[in-house]
Scaffold this active site. Structure first.
Site, short mmCIF file in Angstrom:
data_model
loop_
_atom_site.label_atom_id
_atom_site.label_comp_id
_atom_site.label_asym_id
_atom_site.label_seq_id
_atom_site.Cartn_x
_atom_site.Cartn_y
_atom_site.Cartn_z
CE LYS A 1 -7.74 -0.49 1.14
NZ LYS A 1 -7.94 0.62 2.05
CG HIS B 1 -3.99 -1.14 -1.81
ND1 HIS B 1 -4.54 0.13 -1.76
CD2 HIS B 1 -3.64 -1.45 -0.55
CE1 HIS B 1 -4.50 0.57 -0.52
NE2 HIS B 1 -3.96 -0.36 0.23
CB SER C 1 -0.95 0.00 1.20
OG SER C 1 -0.23 -0.14 2.40
C1 LIG Z 1 -3.11 -3.67 2.51
C2 LIG Z 1 -4.32 -3.24 3.28
N1 LIG Z 1 -5.03 -4.17 3.94
C3 LIG Z 1 -6.12 -3.82 4.65
C4 LIG Z 1 -6.55 -2.53 4.73
C5 LIG Z 1 -7.76 -2.19 5.55
O1 LIG Z 1 -8.87 -2.09 4.73
P1 LIG Z 1 -10.13 -1.23 5.17
O2 LIG Z 1 -9.84 0.18 4.80
O3 LIG Z 1 -11.27 -1.82 4.43
O4 LIG Z 1 -10.27 -1.39 6.65
C6 LIG Z 1 -5.85 -1.53 4.05
C7 LIG Z 1 -6.34 -0.13 4.13
O5 LIG Z 1 -5.74 0.82 3.85
C8 LIG Z 1 -4.70 -1.90 3.32
O6 LIG Z 1 -3.98 -0.96 2.70
#
Ligand SMILES: Cc1ncc(COP(=O)(O)O)c(C=O)c1O
Length: 394
Positions: free
Chosen positions: A242, A211, A183
């Site tokens: 997202k 992502h 991310s």
């Molecule tokens: C790699 C990754 N996993 C999980 C999440 C968490 O997802 P959520 O925003 O749906 O809680 C994010 C959020 O930025 C993320 O970047």
């Protein structure tokens, strides 16, 4: 509040400010889209994970309104009480088809999915091998599980192999967990190698496609599809908030895993089910992903072009190979200063600092959207060059 506690809070704030790590929220005045009003100023938005521009699309809005009228604003209870609507099950069925797995289970967000998944599946004597740059929700899930956390250097398969060998005698369960698209770096995990190592060392593979869902692979299924690994990754997690433009998350895996999670994953059990409008948004978004491959094509073409231009100008985009493009700055204060100057000039690209990224690697995180217009991207490049030179980054 006791004087002692007040003193503690004030000292924590002072320390964060001193390190250039104090975080403050910025106010967006409207919907999430390619251009937004930030504290009253119009800026090109490079800070959204609404990668396909679906969050504010008419199609999603109409689907949400329809479901709101039909099913109401909330599910009213947890899934295991009376909150399990036919709509939830319909979405899970479609998500399982989308991910080519026997089953899928909704979670209220990606953070909860990772925490629930990891803490339910592993225990004190298990070992979890986790990429150094995995998302915080993965780390928190591991901490909750009390399993032994072994962090391997980012994408370093030789080191992962060594660590697996060192821990081979261990009788408990072994997991390898990784983001598929990282991310904050925008690079892609070597999933083929990970799957091969897991097979060799009898480990279970967990992949976070937060992502990548809706963007990568011929049908937008994610990096597992792009790398031809569908059916080979044991457990996949994805988000609905997202690229899919709504809210929520899911885990896709074998029915045995999903049944187990329904019974053991506390962030699934002890919370109110996702509201019907969130389900309707996800159903519509999945339909759009299937029928509008041009959206992800545009996103990826524009991202590739933008990244190459940034590199040619002299910015360090680390090893980005996706629609997430970091610009390495280094010092925290300088990254904040860069970001602020960009806002003043009409671009919003947030400064990302430790602990989100390692010390000394503060950066701007630029995320592209399919709805960015080429003239805006060209204008953004000109501004980035001008300010990049001014702060002596290039
Ligand atoms: C790699 C990754 N996993 C999980 C999440 C968490 O997802 P959520 O925003 O749906 O809680 C994010 C959020 O930025 C993320 O970047």
């Amino acid at each position: 509040m006791s004087a002692e506690f007040k003193k503690f809070l004030a000292e924590e704030k002072r320390l964060l400010q001193e390190k250039g790590c104090y975080r403050q929220m910025k106010t967006m005045d409207g919907a999430s889209q390619a251009k937004i009003s930030l504290n009253g100023k119009e800026v090109i938005n490079f800070a959204s994970n609404n990668y396909l521009g679906l969050a504010n699309s008419n199609l999603l809005k109409q689907a949400v309104i329809k479901s709101l009228n039909e099913f109401g604003a909330g599910a009213g209870a947890s899934r295991l009480l009376s909150g399990n609507l036919a709509l939830h099950e319909q979405l899970e069925k479609i998500l399982a088809q989308f991910k080519k797995t026997p089953a899928a289970l909704l979670f209220n967000c990606g953070y909860m999915a990772n925490c629930g998944l990891l803490s339910a599946l592993s225990f004190r004597h298990d070992i979890i091998f986790s990429d150094q740059y995995n998302h915080a929700s993965i780390i928190d899930g591991i901490i909750l599980s009390r399993a032994k956390l072994i962090r391997y250097p980012h994408k370093d398969m030789a080191e992962l192999r060594k660590l697996l060998i060192q821990n081979q005698q261990h009788r408990a369960k072994r997991f390898i967990v990784t983001d598929s698209v990282f991310s904050m770096d925008g690079d892609i995990a070597p999933l083929r190698d990970i799957v091969d190592l897991a097979t060799e060392f009898e480990a279970t593979v967990i992949v976070d496609e937060a992502h990548a869902t809706g963007i990568y692979g011929k049908n937008g299924h994610g990096i597992t599809e792009l790398l031809d690994l569908e059916g080979e990754v044991d457990i996949q997690m994805g988000t609905l908030g997202k690229a899919l433009g709504g809210f929520g998350a899911f885990v896709a895996a074998d029915s045995l895993v999903i049944d187990y999670l329904i019974n053991k994953a506390r962030p699934f059990i002890f919370t109110t089910a996702l509201p019907p409008p969130a389900i309707a948004a996800a159903l519509k978004a999945l339909d759009i992903v299937q029928n509008r491959p041009d959206l992800r094509d545009t996103l990826l073409q524009q991202a590739n072009w933008f990244r190459e231009e940034l590199k040619n100008i002299g910015f360090n985009t680390l090893n980005s190979e996706t629609h997430i493009i970091p610009i390495l700055v280094g010092e925290n204060e300088k990254a904040v200063q860069f970001s602020q100057k960009l806002v003043d000039a009409g671009i919003y690209a947030p400064a990302i600092r430790p602990p989100t990224v390692p010390q000394g690697t503060a950066r701007l995180r630029i995320s592209l959207m399919a709805t960015h217009k080429m003239p805006d991207l060209e204008k953004a490049l000109q501004i980035l060059v001008k300010i990049g030179k001014k702060i002596r980054l290039i």
